[in-house]
Design a protein around this motif. Sequence first.
Motif, mmCIF file in Angstrom:
data_model
loop_
_atom_site.group_PDB
_atom_site.id
_atom_site.type_symbol
_atom_site.label_atom_id
_atom_site.label_comp_id
_atom_site.label_asym_id
_atom_site.label_seq_id
_atom_site.Cartn_x
_atom_site.Cartn_y
_atom_site.Cartn_z
ATOM 1 N N TYR A 154 0.843 -1.187 0.000
ATOM 2 C CA TYR A 154 0.000 0.000 0.000
ATOM 3 C C TYR A 154 0.881 1.240 0.000
ATOM 4 C CZ TYR A 154 -4.169 -2.687 0.805
ATOM 5 O OH TYR A 154 -5.202 -3.544 0.654
ATOM 6 N N LEU A 155 0.453 2.220 -0.751
ATOM 7 C CA LEU A 155 1.208 3.467 -0.800
ATOM 8 C C LEU A 155 0.226 4.594 -0.523
ATOM 9 C CD1 LEU A 155 3.954 4.794 -1.568
ATOM 10 C CD2 LEU A 155 3.055 5.007 -3.855
ATOM 11 N N ASN A 156 0.544 5.384 0.479
ATOM 12 C CA ASN A 156 -0.291 6.536 0.766
ATOM 13 C C ASN A 156 0.165 7.701 -0.074
ATOM 14 O OD1 ASN A 156 -2.374 6.248 2.650
ATOM 15 N ND2 ASN A 156 -0.838 5.756 4.201
ATOM 16 N N MET A 157 -0.642 8.026 -1.062
ATOM 17 C CA MET A 157 -0.290 9.201 -1.853
ATOM 18 C C MET A 157 -1.032 10.366 -1.227
ATOM 19 S SD MET A 157 -0.119 8.947 -5.900
ATOM 20 C CE MET A 157 -0.347 10.521 -6.649
ATOM 21 N N GLY A 158 -0.312 11.220 -0.588
ATOM 22 C CA GLY A 158 -0.948 12.322 0.111
ATOM 23 C C GLY A 158 -1.097 12.003 1.567
ATOM 24 N N GLY A 188 -3.181 19.680 -3.187
ATOM 25 C CA GLY A 188 -3.689 20.067 -1.899
ATOM 26 C C GLY A 188 -3.611 18.906 -0.949
ATOM 27 N N VAL A 189 -4.699 18.653 -0.253
ATOM 28 C CA VAL A 189 -4.624 17.669 0.812
ATOM 29 C C VAL A 189 -5.534 16.481 0.548
ATOM 30 C CG1 VAL A 189 -3.767 19.093 2.663
ATOM 31 C CG2 VAL A 189 -6.160 19.194 2.077
ATOM 32 N N LEU A 190 -5.567 16.038 -0.669
ATOM 33 C CA LEU A 190 -6.262 14.792 -0.958
ATOM 34 C C LEU A 190 -5.316 13.645 -0.622
ATOM 35 C CD1 LEU A 190 -8.668 13.330 -2.309
ATOM 36 C CD2 LEU A 190 -7.419 13.494 -4.434
ATOM 37 N N ARG A 191 -5.871 12.590 -0.088
ATOM 38 C CA ARG A 191 -5.037 11.419 0.156
ATOM 39 C C ARG A 191 -5.647 10.270 -0.618
ATOM 40 N NH1 ARG A 191 -5.334 8.445 5.775
ATOM 41 N NH2 ARG A 191 -4.501 6.424 5.194
ATOM 42 N N ILE A 192 -4.797 9.570 -1.341
ATOM 43 C CA ILE A 192 -5.271 8.397 -2.050
ATOM 44 C C ILE A 192 -4.465 7.216 -1.556
ATOM 45 C CG2 ILE A 192 -5.536 7.300 -4.289
ATOM 46 C CD1 ILE A 192 -5.918 9.897 -5.505
ATOM 47 N N ARG A 193 -5.165 6.215 -1.066
ATOM 48 C CA ARG A 193 -4.446 5.018 -0.641
ATOM 49 C C ARG A 193 -4.420 4.060 -1.812
ATOM 50 N NH1 ARG A 193 -7.098 2.262 3.986
ATOM 51 N NH2 ARG A 193 -8.046 1.072 2.312
ATOM 52 N N LEU A 194 -3.226 3.838 -2.313
ATOM 53 C CA LEU A 194 -3.084 2.999 -3.492
ATOM 54 C C LEU A 194 -2.637 1.612 -3.072
ATOM 55 C CD1 LEU A 194 -1.160 5.471 -5.780
ATOM 56 C CD2 LEU A 194 -3.520 4.780 -6.031
ATOM 57 N N HIS A 195 -3.256 0.637 -3.685
ATOM 58 C CA HIS A 195 -2.819 -0.737 -3.491
ATOM 59 C C HIS A 195 -2.047 -1.105 -4.745
ATOM 60 C CE1 HIS A 195 -4.020 -5.175 -2.604
ATOM 61 N NE2 HIS A 195 -2.789 -4.905 -2.248
ATOM 62 N N LEU A 196 -0.776 -1.395 -4.591
ATOM 63 C CA LEU A 196 0.085 -1.522 -5.756
ATOM 64 C C LEU A 196 0.720 -2.886 -5.843
ATOM 65 C CD1 LEU A 196 2.000 1.825 -5.373
ATOM 66 C CD2 LEU A 196 0.606 1.262 -7.318
ATOM 67 N N PRO A 233 -9.749 7.112 -2.511
ATOM 68 C CA PRO A 233 -9.531 8.502 -2.112
ATOM 69 C C PRO A 233 -10.047 8.703 -0.690
ATOM 70 C CG PRO A 233 -11.063 8.347 -3.962
ATOM 71 C CD PRO A 233 -10.822 6.967 -3.481
ATOM 72 N N ILE A 234 -9.252 9.305 0.131
ATOM 73 C CA ILE A 234 -9.662 9.573 1.508
ATOM 74 C C ILE A 234 -9.702 11.080 1.659
ATOM 75 C CG2 ILE A 234 -9.052 9.293 3.931
ATOM 76 C CD1 ILE A 234 -7.607 6.676 2.936
#
Lengths: 193, 323, 377
Positions: free
Chosen positions: C18-22, C30-38, C48-49
């Motif tokens: 998992y990679l937390n982008m943001g 800005g402050v969007l966070r996307i948790r990517l499963h890679l 998107p969180i």
Amino acid sequence: MLKQTLTGARSLLTGMKVTFKNAFKKPVTSQYPRERIEMSQAYRNVIVLVEKEDVGSHDCIDCGMCERVCPSFCIKVEGERPEGMKRKRATRFEVDFALCSECGLCLDVCPTDTLGYSREFDQAGYGRNDFLYDLLIPYRDREETVRDTLRAAEAEAAAAKKAAVAKKAAAKKAAEEKDAAGDEAPGGDGDDS
Amino acid sequence: MTDFPQIFGGHWPGVLAATVAIMGFITVNALMLIWLERKVSARIQRRYGPTEVGPFGLLQTLMDVVKLIGKELVTPDHVHRPLYLIAPVLVFAPLLALLSLIPIDEGWIFHDYDIALVLLLAFSSLNIIGIFAAGWGSNNKYALLGAVRAVAQNISYEIPLLLAVIPIVIMTRSLSLHEIASAQAAYPFILVQPLAAIIYFIAGTAETNRAPFDIPEAESELVAGFHTEYSGMRFGVFFLAEFTHMVIICSVATILFLGGWHGPLLPGWLWFFLKVYGLILVMMWFRWTFPRLRFDQLMSFAWMILVPLALVNLLVTTVVLKL
Amino acid sequence: MAETMELVPDATDPKTYYLNMGPQHPSTHGVLRIRLHLEGERILGADPIIGYGHRAHEKMAENRDYLQFLPNSSRVDYLSGMIYNLAYCQAIEHAIELDVPERAEVIRIICGELNRISSHLLWLGTFVLDLGGFTPFLYGFDDREKILDILDSITGSRLTYCYGRFGGVTMDVDDEFLRRTSDFCDYFKRRLGEFDELVTDNVIYQQRTKDVGVISSDLIQDYALSGPVLRAAGVAHDVRKTEPYGGYDRFDFDVPVGQRGGDCFDRHTVRMEEMRQSLRIIDQALACLPDGPIMAAKVPKRIRPPAGDHYFAVESARGHFGMFITSDGTDIPVRHKLRTPSFVNVSTMPVVLPGTMLADTVAILGSIDIVVPEIDR
């Protein structure tokens, strides 16, 4: 494939041509501390009390309209009714610029149009208390004289009104009342000087 | 042939002096190049760039380095310490050796090896180990992704780079950089090998991890890629290495394709530096014009376009020479 | 949704991670966070969180009267603040059935379209920046600066305009403004050609955007997407055309649609074409600017929309922006719901992102043109 590569290469060269041309144009940056940009006429910053010519000072009458309309609740106005005067005068007008969102609603509602925008643009401070502006500062020292003038003017106006009423009521008495008003006005001027 | 050791009288003092000279050159050169990069990008983007420190802001990067040196060297908790600490050195050291191979003018060379070209290509691939150590040792997902990309990219682009160099070697029958440059007294090889020159330059740009091939750093995707976890002068060393690598790639391009120090009127070393910095300017121009390729597109570009083209070029060269 | 919202992801599979982008990342705007499963560089899942930029605009609206919400309106989406600000004014005017003088309407359209161009310019810049091209970003900002200067000269502000009032606008435009605007239009028509040369035709740019992040019209129906994302998929829907408001029906403009099925390149071409159409509208508006007042003659002192629900939608730079106001007949709304396009558009990410590469994530996110404060409100 080859054709694709060639058109691709040409598109890259076109892009480089654009950047090359731009590299010889004049930079658009303004070197801030050395050059200062002229703010536009409409520029909005912290509100100030505008000097009204007929008053010789601000004309805030502590109606509280701006205080009520402000969405950020950042205006504090207090006032008093000076002795012998009908209209109120503000004794405290504070703006917490740290809260202000520069919407301009206070200007819209101001009945005497005594609010305006400051032309400053580079306020800075070390804490939020640095942005508590006391808008009455430029007018403090002459407040007493202004009040005297206003009082005189009010008296004059009242007299004039009275005169007009009297004139309407009885044309006979009009002349006498006018004389009285004429006497009072120079008296007010005498107080000023 | 006089090489530097003789100039400085005796072997060891000479080696020492040359090393110091190269170190000094690397530092000054990197400082000036960073300044130049900032100025070029500023001009292209219609800005002024650094103007405050020194004339035209020339000393700005010096001040930045002072700042970097003054910063605390933060070592994050979860890194693999040995790898993390040695990585900047691994990236930087091979470049030091490489600069000693470059002939600047007729006879101006630290040491003229017969196999200089092989040595050069071998050493310039070495710094990828440092980059991978940095990415792996940082124990950070962005850094690791950047490192993986860097390794794949460097290995892929080594091949077109080599294939572009081989025609020159065949033409001159020499691996010595000095001899290759000397052979271009009449005309630079770019006139007979334009395709090889372009392929070399593209692959070289990719080797230095510069835009549009900067996917290992790719700040909009990977934050800072393999050097995400580095700060202070450790990060500065990566930066220094990148700019030194640029000089080496461009110097070799100058020697192989642009005739080295040959040129009318001006002294040879001046011609050499003019050509090198001219190429570097083009590299900067690339960087500030193009968007970045995607990782898979980058790979297919190397394998599907550059390698076949280079092979065809090599084939044509050999056939023509045989005739 | 339940299975995608778990907070501790299942990390048992050693091949994936998992990679937390943001929320702190250069490309999440800005402050969007996307948790990517890679898996390597390939994306298996994306969540998107949101909420890092939440400012409770809707709640604020319930605590103050209608006029006091005015400065908030342009802060919902600060990149097209003018459109949002005017939209709020129009919504209230719609609710209390207040007619706006024609001159004010045309001024609103000019300002709104200028703002749309500036928003699209910023999108273009940041999008190319996400793809690694620095220079178009600064060119875009340079031109955007010209628009901001023009708008500054009549509104006094550069980002959060607060220019509209119920019944009109605060300041009248002068000849200087009209001259600068028409100069800008002439200049910008040429400038768009330069952008095309530098960006649109660039082979690297095309490779990065073509067939990447296809948002098809089926998906769009499921998620109710709007704006350029919708038009890129080939649906010619534009609130300005389908439900004209604020006098847009008087102007002649086209609704550009994508030709390639809704990939990133389509979204690019649609926006570029929209800028041209905006210029067309501005040209027409400048030519037909009527004389007259800029404020309605009778604006009620207290704004009290009739009890009930009121809905008003405009086409913002990002899509269908709607305001749903429930009034009980008093000064203060009972509920003020903002339907923001970015929020809807970003909700497709769990469907669109899987299967693409990590580098495509930034391209797709950039191409739908999110403004994070608008998502979070």
